[in-house]
Design an enzyme around this catalytic site. Structure first.
Site, PDB file in Angstrom:
ATOM      1  N   TYR A  44       0.825  -1.220   0.000  1.00 42.80           N
ATOM      2  CA  TYR A  44       0.000   0.000   0.000  1.00 42.80           C
ATOM      3  C   TYR A  44       0.852   1.261   0.000  1.00 42.80           C
ATOM      4  CZ  TYR A  44      -3.100  -3.621   1.926  1.00 42.80           C
ATOM      5  OH  TYR A  44      -3.796  -4.784   2.152  1.00 42.80           O
ATOM      6  N   TYR A 172     -14.554  -4.466   2.481  1.00 43.64           N
ATOM      7  CA  TYR A 172     -13.171  -4.859   2.163  1.00 43.64           C
ATOM      8  C   TYR A 172     -13.004  -6.313   2.610  1.00 43.64           C
ATOM      9  CZ  TYR A 172      -8.186  -5.549   2.294  1.00 43.64           C
ATOM     10  OH  TYR A 172      -6.943  -6.075   2.088  1.00 43.64           O
ATOM     11  N   ASP A 266     -17.370 -12.560   7.223  1.00 39.32           N
ATOM     12  CA  ASP A 266     -15.924 -12.337   7.221  1.00 39.32           C
ATOM     13  C   ASP A 266     -15.542 -11.775   8.592  1.00 39.32           C
ATOM     14  OD1 ASP A 266     -13.366 -11.390   7.026  1.00 39.32           O
ATOM     15  OD2 ASP A 266     -13.649 -10.335   5.126  1.00 39.32           O
ATOM     16  N   LYS A 295      -6.113 -13.048  11.085  1.00 35.21           N
ATOM     17  CA  LYS A 295      -5.521 -12.040  11.942  1.00 35.21           C
ATOM     18  C   LYS A 295      -5.157 -12.541  13.358  1.00 35.21           C
ATOM     19  CE  LYS A 295      -7.131  -7.915   9.515  1.00 35.21           C
ATOM     20  NZ  LYS A 295      -5.862  -7.371   9.055  1.00 35.21           N
TER      21      LYS A 295
HETATM   22  C1  LIG Z   1     -12.321  -8.017   6.964  1.00 34.64           C
HETATM   23  C2  LIG Z   1     -11.061  -8.484   6.295  1.00 34.64           C
HETATM   24  N1  LIG Z   1     -11.124  -9.512   5.432  1.00 34.64           N
HETATM   25  C3  LIG Z   1     -10.040  -9.986   4.817  1.00 34.64           C
HETATM   26  C4  LIG Z   1      -8.788  -9.426   5.033  1.00 34.64           C
HETATM   27  C5  LIG Z   1      -7.590  -9.958   4.317  1.00 34.64           C
HETATM   28  O1  LIG Z   1      -6.739 -10.594   5.209  1.00 34.64           O
HETATM   29  P1  LIG Z   1      -5.183 -10.805   4.868  1.00 34.64           P
HETATM   30  O2  LIG Z   1      -4.570  -9.436   4.891  1.00 34.64           O
HETATM   31  O3  LIG Z   1      -4.688 -11.695   5.952  1.00 34.64           O
HETATM   32  O4  LIG Z   1      -5.121 -11.423   3.524  1.00 34.64           O
HETATM   33  C6  LIG Z   1      -8.678  -8.354   5.911  1.00 34.64           C
HETATM   34  C7  LIG Z   1      -7.387  -7.712   6.142  1.00 34.64           C
HETATM   35  O5  LIG Z   1      -7.275  -6.633   6.654  1.00 34.64           O
HETATM   36  C8  LIG Z   1      -9.855  -7.856   6.553  1.00 34.64           C
HETATM   37  O6  LIG Z   1      -9.804  -6.833   7.398  1.00 34.64           O
END
Ligand SMILES: Cc1ncc(COP(=O)(O)O)c(C=O)c1O
Length: 450
Positions: A44, A172, A266, A295
């Site tokens: 980023y 996202y 998610d 995470k």
């Molecule tokens: C809600 C959500 N889904 C998916 C992801 C993607 O995860 P990763 O960065 O481990 O690929 C993130 C990452 O910030 C997220 O906040």
């Protein structure tokens, strides 16, 4: 190497200035950064003109330790991962023991205790019949797996045309191409990939009665081409730290169910206590068909994610025909070190009053960030669980801001139009007060620059 791609160390001067040093004369610039930093492509980041990142040499408790010995309170818990703080001895011990015995082994045709017991443990923690755990190595891949599971479930049931997804404005879900297609197609960082990505349906989160009627109508019209509705429960993270109510989440779940679609939650960011309950779905009393974790799963120790399906979804993959099987298998899935770290993290959730700590963090954040509301340029201050957000009209002077934060002894990374805090859930009240006081002071100074 292209000359234009080469970055000069001087471009990182902002940080060294913050430390009261010029880059060239600083003995605290580690040699690895001085001589080799140009080879590392940062995420980023506009690499042409970005300042060099801060060199972190160690972590401890809630602190990042810089090369010059300064300790910054990490207000982000390394992108929501380090929920128990860094280097927790219980997690470290588990990982160290595992390292001696078996650092890695493939999961195909063989399995191991850490993976089997972790899957069972997650299944027992998750609500309802979320019982079938598929491991992967990052959140984005967990989302890809969820999409594939949903689409293949319909395919296996003879409805191959049901392969598109409903997502929400400001969503996202990650950076791989399937996950990118679920992000807000107009507003997300992936918006300029339109045309390259699979096309999904982006809808507003239906909160009012008329929005809910419109959403129901939309699902009914498109039903035959839809596989699932995908939502970040309660908090849309990287799309703008936007919160919605448990009632709105419950309504989405109900309408999705009524339309006969799958619901994918998610919980990569919200899972493991961040919103005040172990999983955000619990606050709306819903059980999605597929739920993604990542995470904080390993307590911020190793990359690991999971896609968890209900028995009903799983059933569609079982049968005499091999083609019904889920053809997916990340090389490092269920890595034993990551499993050991995740077990260590879950032990800590069982032993420590983390959810009580989140409740205390929530009220402290609300009270201590409140003074920001009166600052010029601030449009909103909001908190949910261990998440605090100060939204502004326009974020400017980002580099100078980093300088301010470092001077104040904290680490924050404002983005979009906001400052946000997602500290370790184990942060003490004293540490949290230091973090919020430094945040409020820095934002106050920043607001005078406008
Ligand atoms: C809600 C959500 N889904 C998916 C992801 C993607 O995860 P990763 O960065 O481990 O690929 C993130 C990452 O910030 C997220 O906040």
């Amino acid at each position: 190497m292209l000359a234009s791609a080469t970055r000069k160390l001087g471009e990182g001067a902002v940080f060294w200035k913050a430390m009261g040093l010029t880059c060239a004369e600083s003995s605290s610039v580690p040699a690895w950064q001085r001589d080799q930093a140009e080879h590392l492509w940062m995420p980023y980041t506009q690499m042409r003109n970005a300042p060099l990142p801060l060199p972190v040499v160690a972590t401890e408790d809630v602190y990042l330790v810089l090369a010059d010995g300064r300790r910054l309170i990490d207000g982000l818990a390394s992108w929501w991962t380090a929920c128990h703080g860094y280097n927790h001895p219980q997690i470290a011990r588990r990982v160290r023991q595992q390292l001696e015995v078996m650092p890695h082994v493939m999961l195909g045709g063989i399995h191991h205790e850490g993976a089997v017991t972790l899957a069972a443990r997650l299944a027992s923690l998750l609500p309802g019949d979320l019982s079938q755990v598929f491991f992967s190595d990052s959140g984005s891949v967990a989302i890809e797996v969820a999409m594939k599971m949903a689409a293949q479930m319909w395919r296996n049931r003879g409805q191959a045309e049901r392969n598109r997804f409903v997502t929400f404005r400001h969503a996202y879900h990650g950076d791989t191409t399937g996950a990118m297609s679920l992000c807000d197609p107009e507003r997300s960082m992936h918006a300029h990939f339109k045309g390259f990505l699979l096309e999904q349906f982006s809808q507003p989160i239906p909160e009012t009665e008329s929005e809910q009627a419109a959403f129901t109508e939309f699902l009914a019209t498109r039903r035959n081409e839809l596989a699932a509705v995908v939502i970040e429960p309660l908090v849309q993270g990287a799309g703008g730290m936007r919160f919605h109510s448990p009632q709105a989440l419950a309504a989405v779940a109900r309408m999705t169910r009524q339309a006969g679609l799958l619901l994918i939650a998610d919980e990569i960011a919200t899972g493991f206590g961040r919103t005040g309950s172990m999983f955000a779905c619990e606050q709306a009393d819903i059980v999605p068909d597929i739920l993604c974790l990542g995470k904080a799963l390993t307590g911020g120790t190793l990359g690991m994610a999971a896609t968890v399906a209900t028995g009903e979804v799983f059933e569609a993959f079982c049968g005499e025909d091999d083609a019904l099987a889920l053809m997916h298998g990340p090389t490092y899935m269920a890595n034993p070190l990551a499993c050991a770290a995740a077990h260590g993290s879950l032990d800590l959730f069982a032993e420590q009053p983390r959810l009580d700590q989140v409740a205390a963090i929530e009220s402290s954040l609300a009270e201590q960030l409140e003074p920001c509301r009166n600052l010029s340029g601030v449009v909103d201050v909001r908190t949910l669980g261990a998440i605090g957000v100060v939204q502004v009209e326009r974020l400017h002077s980002r580099e100078k801001l980093t300088e301010l934060f470092v001077e104040a002894g904290i680490w924050l990374r404002p983005f979009h139009d906001m400052f946000y805090l997602t500290p370790p859930l184990s942060i003490t009240p004293v540490q949290l007060r230091r973090l919020t006081a430094a945040t409020v002071d820095s934002i106050a100074q920043w607001s005078r620059w406008s």
